[in-house]
Each structure stands twice: as structure tokens, then as C-alpha cells.
Design an enzyme around this catalytic site. Structure first.
Site, short mmCIF file in Angstrom:
data_model
loop_
_atom_site.label_atom_id
_atom_site.label_comp_id
_atom_site.label_asym_id
_atom_site.label_seq_id
_atom_site.Cartn_x
_atom_site.Cartn_y
_atom_site.Cartn_z
N PHE A 169 0.83 -1.20 0.00
CA PHE A 169 0.00 0.00 0.00
C PHE A 169 0.86 1.26 0.00
O PHE A 169 0.64 2.18 -0.78
CB PHE A 169 -0.93 -0.01 1.22
CG PHE A 169 -1.66 1.29 1.41
CD1 PHE A 169 -2.86 1.53 0.75
CD2 PHE A 169 -1.16 2.30 2.23
CE1 PHE A 169 -3.53 2.73 0.91
CE2 PHE A 169 -1.83 3.50 2.39
CZ PHE A 169 -3.01 3.72 1.72
N GLU B 296 4.02 1.68 -0.86
CA GLU B 296 4.80 1.81 -2.09
C GLU B 296 3.90 2.21 -3.26
O GLU B 296 4.21 3.14 -3.99
CB GLU B 296 5.51 0.48 -2.40
CG GLU B 296 6.17 0.43 -3.75
CD GLU B 296 7.26 1.46 -3.97
OE1 GLU B 296 7.44 1.91 -5.11
OE2 GLU B 296 7.94 1.82 -3.00
N ARG B 297 2.81 1.52 -3.42
CA ARG B 297 1.92 1.74 -4.58
C ARG B 297 1.28 3.13 -4.54
O ARG B 297 1.23 3.83 -5.55
CB ARG B 297 0.84 0.66 -4.59
CG ARG B 297 -0.16 0.79 -5.74
CD ARG B 297 -1.24 -0.31 -5.71
NE ARG B 297 -2.05 -0.22 -4.50
CZ ARG B 297 -2.04 -1.11 -3.50
NH1 ARG B 297 -1.26 -2.17 -3.55
NH2 ARG B 297 -2.82 -0.95 -2.45
N ASN B 298 0.80 3.55 -3.38
CA ASN B 298 0.05 4.80 -3.30
C ASN B 298 0.88 6.05 -3.03
O ASN B 298 0.48 7.14 -3.41
CB ASN B 298 -1.04 4.68 -2.22
CG ASN B 298 -2.09 3.67 -2.61
OD1 ASN B 298 -2.82 3.88 -3.57
ND2 ASN B 298 -2.15 2.57 -1.91
N TYR B 299 2.03 5.88 -2.37
CA TYR B 299 2.81 7.05 -1.97
C TYR B 299 4.29 6.95 -2.32
O TYR B 299 5.05 7.86 -2.01
CB TYR B 299 2.63 7.33 -0.47
CG TYR B 299 1.19 7.61 -0.14
CD1 TYR B 299 0.62 8.85 -0.44
CD2 TYR B 299 0.38 6.64 0.44
CE1 TYR B 299 -0.71 9.11 -0.17
CE2 TYR B 299 -0.95 6.90 0.71
CZ TYR B 299 -1.49 8.13 0.40
OH TYR B 299 -2.81 8.38 0.67
#
Length: 166
Positions: free
Chosen positions: A83, A85-88
Site C-alpha cells: 500500500f 509503495e503503490r500509493n505514496y
């Protein structure tokens, strides 16, 4: 437990590897209790920006996930890491999920509460703690203080030194 400073504590990473804070001895730190399903979760973006700008000058940003407030970090380590890594694009170190309040609180958070006083104990996600290069607590900020806030920036300037744009 009579800890000398923040570098006396340790965690495990999201991957289960030991993360002894003594490895950051001599570096300023920004420690934040985090959660993935919180209204303050977008602060991850500002924390990542601080990490990118100030890590070359020594700053360590440390995210410490906790499910202590509103069941806002219910997921396992792999899901939390993906989460972030993917979002921020989070690249700063993130510890295993721990308790940050009450009798089961991680020893670092008990120490921070002793150093900063009762009001410094996390009462929600995204409390922030500035640690000086000698491992002592410089200051702390509640959840409503975003990473770009002038007060936090002044604190960072104190522990890191002159910063870009300041």
C-alpha cells in the site's frame, strides 16, 4: 527500562528483519506512527518528500504502523508495504506493526511519552517525533500537523540544519 536515548530501541522491519535504531546513531530522526486507512494517511506523501529532500543530509524518517486507533491499520505486513509503495512511493524505513499506546505500547513509545510528557503520547495516527542527533527528543507534533507545516519545518531545521527553501 532506563533508556538513554531513542537509539537504545529496536524494531523489526515489515519483512521481519531486525531494525536496531542504534544504526541511525548520530542522525536526526522523524518518527511517525502511521496507519493506511486514516484520514491523515495522505501525509505519507509529505513524509516521503521530506525523506527525499533531507535523507542526503542525514534525516531518517521512520514509519511505525499501528492499529491502535479506529482499526485503521488492520492489514498484514506485506499489504501495508505494498500500500505504502503503490500509493505514496514510500522509500523510508517502515517497521512492523506495533502498539503505540497503553500497557502493550512499544518501549520506544513509552520512552517518548516519558520524555515529552503525557500529552506527547499518541492519541491518534500520525503523531510525529523529532529526535536530535544525540538521540534525545527535540519536539513532537499531533496528527493535525502535516509534514509541510511551518512549525514542523522549524523543528527539522533545528535538528537537521539549514534546509532547502529556508
Amino acid at each position: 527500562m532506563a533508556a538513554e536515548n531513542a537509539f537504545s530501541f529496536g524494531f523489526h522491519t515489515l519483512f521481519g528483519d531486525p531494525l536496531d535504531l542504534s544504526r541511525f546513531s548520530g542522525r536526526p530522526m522523524l518518527i511517525v506512527n502511521t496507519a493506511s486507512k486514516c484520514g491523515f494517511t495522505p501525509q505519507y506523501k509529505g513524509l516521503q518528500t521530506l525523506w527525499q529532500e533531507l535523507e542526503p543530509r542525514g534525516l531518517v524518517v521512520l514509519g511505525v504502523p499501528s492499529n491502535d486507533f479506529g482499526n485503521q491499520e488492520p492489514d498484514d505486513a506485506a499489504t501495508i508495504g505494498a500500500f505504502c509503495e503503490r500509493n505514496y512511493g514510500v522509500g523510508f524505513p517502515i517497521t512492523e506493526k506495533v502498539h503505540v499506546r497503553g500497557g502493550a505500547a512499544h518501549p520506544l513509545f513509552r520512552w517518548l511519552g516519558e520524555q515529552g510528557g503525557v500529552l506527547s503520547r499518541p492519541r491518534w495516527n500520525f503523531y510525529k517525533y523529532l529526535i536530535r542527533r544525540d538521540g534525545t527528543l527535540d519536539s513532537w507534533f499531533t496528527s493535525i500537523t502535516p509534514p509541510g507545516a511551518a512549525r514542523l519545518q522549524r523543528g527539522l531545521r533545528r535538528i537537521v540544519g539549514d534546509m532547502p527553501g529556508g
